[in-house]
Design a protein around this motif. Sequence first.
Motif, PDB file in Angstrom:
ATOM      1  N   LEU A  60       6.058   6.662   4.994  1.00 29.95           N
ATOM      2  CA  LEU A  60       5.090   6.134   4.132  1.00 29.95           C
ATOM      3  C   LEU A  60       3.899   7.270   4.078  1.00 29.95           C
ATOM      4  N   ASN A  61       3.437   8.039   5.003  1.00 33.25           N
ATOM      5  CA  ASN A  61       2.248   8.851   4.767  1.00 33.25           C
ATOM      6  C   ASN A  61       2.598   9.932   3.712  1.00 33.25           C
ATOM      7  N   GLU A  62       3.695  10.354   3.680  1.00 39.60           N
ATOM      8  CA  GLU A  62       4.268  11.238   2.546  1.00 39.60           C
ATOM      9  C   GLU A  62       4.134  10.617   1.353  1.00 39.60           C
ATOM     10  N   LEU A  63       4.463   9.368   0.858  1.00 41.62           N
ATOM     11  CA  LEU A  63       4.491   8.776  -0.365  1.00 41.62           C
ATOM     12  C   LEU A  63       3.068   8.328  -0.506  1.00 41.62           C
ATOM     13  N   LEU A  64       2.250   7.762   0.359  1.00 42.37           N
ATOM     14  CA  LEU A  64       0.736   7.751   0.043  1.00 42.37           C
ATOM     15  C   LEU A  64      -0.161   9.194  -0.399  1.00 42.37           C
ATOM     16  N   ALA A  65       0.330   9.798   0.187  1.00 42.82           N
ATOM     17  CA  ALA A  65      -0.189  11.401  -0.066  1.00 42.82           C
ATOM     18  C   ALA A  65       0.244  11.930  -1.485  1.00 42.82           C
ATOM     19  N   ASP A  66       1.463  11.332  -1.643  1.00 43.21           N
ATOM     20  CA  ASP A  66       1.805  11.876  -3.053  1.00 43.21           C
ATOM     21  C   ASP A  66       1.025  10.870  -4.138  1.00 43.21           C
ATOM     22  N   VAL A  67       0.773   9.861  -3.826  1.00 45.47           N
ATOM     23  CA  VAL A  67       0.227   8.705  -4.795  1.00 45.47           C
ATOM     24  C   VAL A  67      -1.144   9.202  -4.919  1.00 45.47           C
ATOM     25  N   ALA A  68      -1.891   9.418  -3.948  1.00 46.30           N
ATOM     26  CA  ALA A  68      -3.270   9.925  -3.867  1.00 46.30           C
ATOM     27  C   ALA A  68      -3.287  11.257  -4.779  1.00 46.30           C
ATOM     28  N   VAL A  69      -2.446  12.291  -4.544  1.00 43.57           N
ATOM     29  CA  VAL A  69      -2.628  13.693  -5.114  1.00 43.57           C
ATOM     30  C   VAL A  69      -2.595  13.191  -6.696  1.00 43.57           C
ATOM     31  N   GLU A  70      -1.616  12.427  -7.295  1.00 45.61           N
ATOM     32  CA  GLU A  70      -1.369  12.189  -8.476  1.00 45.61           C
ATOM     33  C   GLU A  70      -2.725  11.300  -9.072  1.00 45.61           C
ATOM     34  N   ARG A  71      -3.082  10.529  -8.142  1.00 43.28           N
ATOM     35  CA  ARG A  71      -4.521   9.988  -8.367  1.00 43.28           C
ATOM     36  C   ARG A  71      -5.655  10.768  -8.657  1.00 43.28           C
ATOM     37  N   LEU A  72      -5.765  11.908  -7.587  1.00 37.63           N
ATOM     38  CA  LEU A  72      -7.009  13.149  -7.869  1.00 37.63           C
ATOM     39  C   LEU A  72      -6.754  13.867  -9.052  1.00 37.63           C
ATOM     40  N   ARG A  73      -5.519  13.915  -9.558  1.00 36.46           N
ATOM     41  CA  ARG A  73      -5.315  14.681 -10.938  1.00 36.46           C
ATOM     42  C   ARG A  73      -6.553  14.631 -11.903  1.00 36.46           C
ATOM     43  N   PRO A  74      -7.162  15.579 -12.282  1.00 39.66           N
ATOM     44  CA  PRO A  74      -8.321  15.158 -13.364  1.00 39.66           C
ATOM     45  C   PRO A  74      -7.623  14.606 -14.749  1.00 39.66           C
ATOM     46  N   ASP A  75      -8.264  13.614 -15.425  1.00 35.67           N
ATOM     47  CA  ASP A  75      -7.591  13.126 -16.773  1.00 35.67           C
ATOM     48  C   ASP A  75      -8.458  13.632 -17.743  1.00 35.67           C
ATOM     49  N   MET A  76      -9.317  14.473 -17.527  1.00 36.28           N
ATOM     50  CA  MET A  76     -10.182  14.850 -18.596  1.00 36.28           C
ATOM     51  C   MET A  76     -10.894  16.309 -18.586  1.00 36.28           C
ATOM     52  N   VAL A  77     -11.081  16.771 -19.323  1.00 33.90           N
ATOM     53  CA  VAL A  77     -11.907  18.100 -19.084  1.00 33.90           C
ATOM     54  C   VAL A  77     -13.448  17.872 -18.574  1.00 33.90           C
TER      55      VAL A  77
END
Length: 186
Positions: A60-77
């Motif tokens: 679970l920790n690995e999955l939640l980390a992967d989800v968090a990293v994707e959410r932290l990806r900037p979506d604009m310049v």
Amino acid sequence: MAEREAGPRPGGRSARVQASVHRAARDLLARMDRAEVTIPLIAAEAGVTPSTIYRRWGELNELLADVAVERLRPDMVPVETGSGRGDLLAWAEQYAEEMSSSLGREMIRDVLAAEGGAGPRRCCGYVRQQITVIAERAAARGEVFPHIDTVLDRVVAPIVYRILFDEALGAERVGGLVENAFSACA
């Protein structure tokens, strides 16, 4: 017979499974206390078997980390204010505000809770990309701008440290960090 490429195909089944599992995890985290979220619940919500999640993420920790990293990806310049200093200040204030929110703090904790350093390195890469955009715009205008590592050390690191271990920094303090980074250019 054509050879298959190694790794998942972009947009293929693997990408659809990842998107479904990420969406399910985000939805469950929005509805439930984090301590109640389990891999079987995420699997049911995503329409996959728990073994699919265990095989891809392990725990679970690995999955939640992967989800968090994707959410932290900037979506604009980063916003363009007309100067490198102004761009960096606007970006740093927004970064500090987003990361110090309860959701931001939760994502930071999830990224740090996973084994290995891949998640934190990806997050640092996202920040580095954002600062590089600002630095390149400043260079195109003929402005002096601090080295990327100076910005990471003098602006980003203190923001994250304070979020993790103390009170989040307000806009005035963030402005002081930006000035400190620019003082390294002198």
